[in-house]
Design an enzyme around this catalytic site. Structure first.
Site, PDB file in Angstrom:
ATOM      1  N   LYS A 192       0.908  -1.282  -0.055  1.00 31.90           N
ATOM      2  CA  LYS A 192       0.084  -0.023   0.007  1.00 31.90           C
ATOM      3  C   LYS A 192       0.773   1.312   0.064  1.00 31.90           C
ATOM      4  O   LYS A 192       0.635   2.165  -0.620  1.00 31.90           O
ATOM      5  CB  LYS A 192      -1.144  -0.009   1.158  1.00 31.90           C
ATOM      6  CG  LYS A 192      -1.980  -0.996   1.034  1.00 31.90           C
ATOM      7  CD  LYS A 192      -2.748  -1.135   2.607  1.00 31.90           C
ATOM      8  CE  LYS A 192      -3.710  -2.028   2.341  1.00 31.90           C
ATOM      9  NZ  LYS A 192      -4.571  -2.313   3.676  1.00 31.90           N
ATOM     10  N   SER A 252      -0.461  -5.520  10.557  1.00 27.79           N
ATOM     11  CA  SER A 252       0.915  -4.880  10.369  1.00 27.79           C
ATOM     12  C   SER A 252       0.653  -3.258  10.066  1.00 27.79           C
ATOM     13  O   SER A 252      -0.389  -3.005   9.386  1.00 27.79           O
ATOM     14  CB  SER A 252       1.681  -5.385   9.207  1.00 27.79           C
ATOM     15  OG  SER A 252       1.698  -6.700   9.446  1.00 27.79           O
ATOM     16  N   SER A 311      -1.595   0.319   6.640  1.00 26.73           N
ATOM     17  CA  SER A 311      -1.697  -0.996   7.211  1.00 26.73           C
ATOM     18  C   SER A 311      -2.587  -2.131   6.768  1.00 26.73           C
ATOM     19  O   SER A 311      -3.290  -1.640   5.832  1.00 26.73           O
ATOM     20  CB  SER A 311      -2.215  -0.615   8.604  1.00 26.73           C
ATOM     21  OG  SER A 311      -3.590   0.005   8.621  1.00 26.73           O
ATOM     22  N   ASP A 312      -2.388  -3.165   7.390  1.00 32.38           N
ATOM     23  CA  ASP A 312      -3.485  -4.141   7.064  1.00 32.38           C
ATOM     24  C   ASP A 312      -3.557  -5.199   8.176  1.00 32.38           C
ATOM     25  O   ASP A 312      -2.896  -5.252   8.834  1.00 32.38           O
ATOM     26  CB  ASP A 312      -2.716  -5.131   5.854  1.00 32.38           C
ATOM     27  CG  ASP A 312      -3.797  -5.847   5.059  1.00 32.38           C
ATOM     28  OD1 ASP A 312      -4.619  -5.413   4.302  1.00 32.38           O
ATOM     29  OD2 ASP A 312      -3.862  -7.208   5.268  1.00 32.38           O
ATOM     30  N   THR A 313      -4.879  -5.684   8.072  1.00 34.78           N
ATOM     31  CA  THR A 313      -5.588  -6.686   9.119  1.00 34.78           C
ATOM     32  C   THR A 313      -6.006  -7.887   8.387  1.00 34.78           C
ATOM     33  O   THR A 313      -6.809  -7.769   7.514  1.00 34.78           O
ATOM     34  CB  THR A 313      -6.268  -6.081  10.093  1.00 34.78           C
ATOM     35  OG1 THR A 313      -5.891  -4.773  10.715  1.00 34.78           O
ATOM     36  CG2 THR A 313      -6.939  -6.716  11.279  1.00 34.78           C
TER      37      THR A 313
END
Length: 194
Positions: free
Chosen positions: A59, A113, A76-78
């Site tokens: 991203k 993250s 971020s990523d979940t």
């Protein structure tokens, strides 16, 4: 405290998540939102936080070579990780119901993250939280999916909504990480970078 350290910095939050926006407001961090479209695909051999680390960095690539000296980009990523498989955002109500049925009566992990990118460095941190659901019956799953918005949430649920209130029996780790941001790590990392 952090506000003073960041007074000469511009924080760019590349997230459309209202929950993440609220966290930054609650942390008293001034930010601007800039969301860019990215195809969220990752190599199939990645597992757990390897997936979220990769996607958070991916991203950031949409902003490559654009960042000014005083800017800090946060991406971020979940994911929900269960039975050696990553559960992202469901594409339909039927998929959301299937995801919740698979999580029912079991424990899973939530990985988030967060990638911090400046014009000359990049730092990625991640966190894992273990979440346990009670046995959910079909009526509970149907009620949640029909009355809430599970399609924009990893694993098809939000811990802070009805399904979390009635269904989650145990949590090990950061609650805020499950909502979508390991706030304590964000705070700690921004202090280091600033």
């Amino acid at each position: 405290m952090l506000k003073d350290l960041l007074k000469d910095k511009e924080i760019i939050l590349a997230s459309g998540s209202p929950r993440r926006h609220q966290f930054f407001k609650d942390l008293d961090i001034a930010f601007k939102i800039d969301v860019r479209s990215v195809k969220e695909a990752y190599p199939k051999d990645l597992k757990k936080e390897g997936i979220t680390d990769f996607l958070a960095k991916l991203k950031a690539e949409a902003f490559q070579d654009e960042l000014k000296k005083n800017q800090i980009l946060i991406t971020s990523d979940t994911i929900v990780y269960h039975n050696e498989k990553a559960l992202g955002k469901p594409k339909s109500k039927a998929e959301a119901k299937a995801m919740l049925a698979s999580l029912s009566g079991q424990s899973h992990s939530v990985f988030t993250s967060v990638c911090f990118t400046t014009n000359n460095q990049q730092t990625t941190v991640n966190d894992e939280t273990k979440v346990t659901f009670k046995e959910l019956n079909q009526a509970e799953i149907d009620y949640y999916v029909e009355n809430f918005k599970p399609l924009d949430k990893a694993g098809g649920y939000a811990i802070q909504e009805w399904i979390g209130l009635i269904g989650i029996t145990k949590i090990e780790g950061s609650y805020f990480n499950v909502v979508g941001l390991p706030t304590q790590l964000v705070y700690k990392t921004l202090i280091k970078i600033a």
